[in-house]
Each structure stands twice: as C-alpha cells, then as structure tokens.
Design a protein around this motif. Sequence first.
Motif, PDB file in Angstrom:
ATOM      1  N   ARG A 162      -0.295   5.820  16.429  1.00  0.00           N
ATOM      2  CA  ARG A 162      -0.792   5.401  17.740  1.00  0.00           C
ATOM      3  C   ARG A 162      -2.089   4.622  17.526  1.00  0.00           C
ATOM      4  O   ARG A 162      -2.729   4.743  16.491  1.00  0.00           O
ATOM      5  N   PRO A 163      -2.520   3.811  18.504  1.00  0.00           N
ATOM      6  CA  PRO A 163      -3.762   3.046  18.343  1.00  0.00           C
ATOM      7  C   PRO A 163      -4.966   3.951  18.060  1.00  0.00           C
ATOM      8  O   PRO A 163      -5.065   5.052  18.580  1.00  0.00           O
TER       9      PRO A 163
ATOM     10  N   GLY B  67      -1.522  -1.338  14.427  1.00  0.00           N
ATOM     11  CA  GLY B  67      -0.870  -2.149  13.414  1.00  0.00           C
ATOM     12  C   GLY B  67      -0.085  -3.273  14.074  1.00  0.00           C
ATOM     13  O   GLY B  67       0.325  -3.165  15.241  1.00  0.00           O
ATOM     14  N   ASP B  68       0.132  -4.348  13.351  1.00  0.00           N
ATOM     15  CA  ASP B  68       0.842  -5.491  13.913  1.00  0.00           C
ATOM     16  C   ASP B  68       2.255  -5.143  14.362  1.00  0.00           C
ATOM     17  O   ASP B  68       2.786  -5.739  15.281  1.00  0.00           O
ATOM     18  N   GLY B  69       2.869  -4.156  13.726  1.00  0.00           N
ATOM     19  CA  GLY B  69       4.230  -3.776  14.080  1.00  0.00           C
ATOM     20  C   GLY B  69       4.330  -2.594  15.026  1.00  0.00           C
ATOM     21  O   GLY B  69       5.435  -2.115  15.313  1.00  0.00           O
ATOM     22  N   TRP B  70       3.187  -2.107  15.527  1.00  0.00           N
ATOM     23  CA  TRP B  70       3.202  -0.943  16.418  1.00  0.00           C
ATOM     24  C   TRP B  70       3.853  -1.278  17.751  1.00  0.00           C
ATOM     25  O   TRP B  70       3.635  -2.355  18.312  1.00  0.00           O
ATOM     26  N   THR B  71       4.703  -0.378  18.229  1.00  0.00           N
ATOM     27  CA  THR B  71       5.286  -0.498  19.570  1.00  0.00           C
ATOM     28  C   THR B  71       5.112   0.826  20.278  1.00  0.00           C
ATOM     29  O   THR B  71       5.119   1.886  19.652  1.00  0.00           O
ATOM     30  N   GLU B  72       4.968   0.770  21.583  1.00  0.00           N
ATOM     31  CA  GLU B  72       4.776   2.005  22.356  1.00  0.00           C
ATOM     32  C   GLU B  72       6.046   2.818  22.389  1.00  0.00           C
ATOM     33  O   GLU B  72       7.127   2.315  22.375  1.00  0.00           O
TER      34      GLU B  72
END
Length: 189
Positions: free
Chosen positions: A128-129, A184-189
Amino acid sequence: MSSSATPIVEQNVPRIPLAQASLTPGLLPFLPPDFKPTTRLHVSFNNKSVSLGNLFRASECKTAPSENNSPSSTSYTLLLVDADAPTPDDPKFAFWRHWVVSGLKAEQADGGTALTEYLGPGPKDESRPHRYLFLLFREPKGFALTKEDVGGEEFTARRSFKVAEWVERHGLELVGVNWMLGAGDGWTE
C-alpha cells in the motif's frame, strides 16, 4: 534539485491532514496535535507539488525535489523520511531516512549541504502507499553538522532513524511540515 521524471496526473486523490493520516502525536512526539507551521514548506517534483498527502509514483521521485520556503535569513534543515518502511502493515524500519539537507536558506531551491544524499522513494508495487514526510526545522545559531552526525549512506544505515531523538539532540525547532503518499509504479488499489 529538480526531478526529470514525467509527472503522472492523479485525479481525485484525497489530501489527508496529518492527524487523519495517523502521523501525530504518538508517531512524531515533537509534533504537537495542534501544530501550526510558522514557515511555508513548498516541495515539488518537476512541476507537481507535494500537497498534504497527494500520491506520487516511484518514477516521479527518482531525483531530489526542489524546495522553496518563506523568506527569512534563518537557516533550515530539511528531512525526508518514510513512516511506513518496509510496508505500512509492518513499519519496523520507520523512519527510513531518505534525505537530510542542512543550511538551507529561504527562497534558495538549490542551497544547503546534503548530510544524507537523496534516495528516491521506492515502495514495492504490492505495498500500500507509504507516508513520506518532509520536515523543516529551524537551525540554532552555530549549527554545524557533518554526514557522520546523521548516519551512514548505506542502504541499511538509513533504516530506523530516530527522528525525535536526533531533533532533540541537535536543538532543532520544527517550523514546517508537508507530506505525500508514495506508491510503486505498478501499484493498483
């Protein structure tokens, strides 16, 4: 000290006050719940400003940001720390020391001496962020530190930085705070 990354536009990203982000008072003992900054702390990567919890991707933060503070002849120290290292669910290495700059003067984006060289945020895509804090401190008269007074540059030497103890030991006064979320650049919720 500006970033060369291309900004990614994030729309409808909420901006969360420090208290709602659980950043005060317990996490930062030197930051009272009713803290009112006396110095404006403006930080930006390229033309995207850090604004009380907005989201940045790791690629937007590869190089050191620019900072711009309110006019004054005072010198400042700026810290960038990660409150959620290695992950928000297991912050055992908080506060991760990403950057320490001393001797900053107001309105000088490229001034100061790096006591810890900039290391861009790099949360994993599956995390998570993270909460990244920019803490601005007024330096006492005669303030002079070296890199050794902060700690090593090695990756593992940056973890578990005791911000409150370091601030108290060196007589720094908190005058400005800003923060962002980093993913991260590939993080999605």
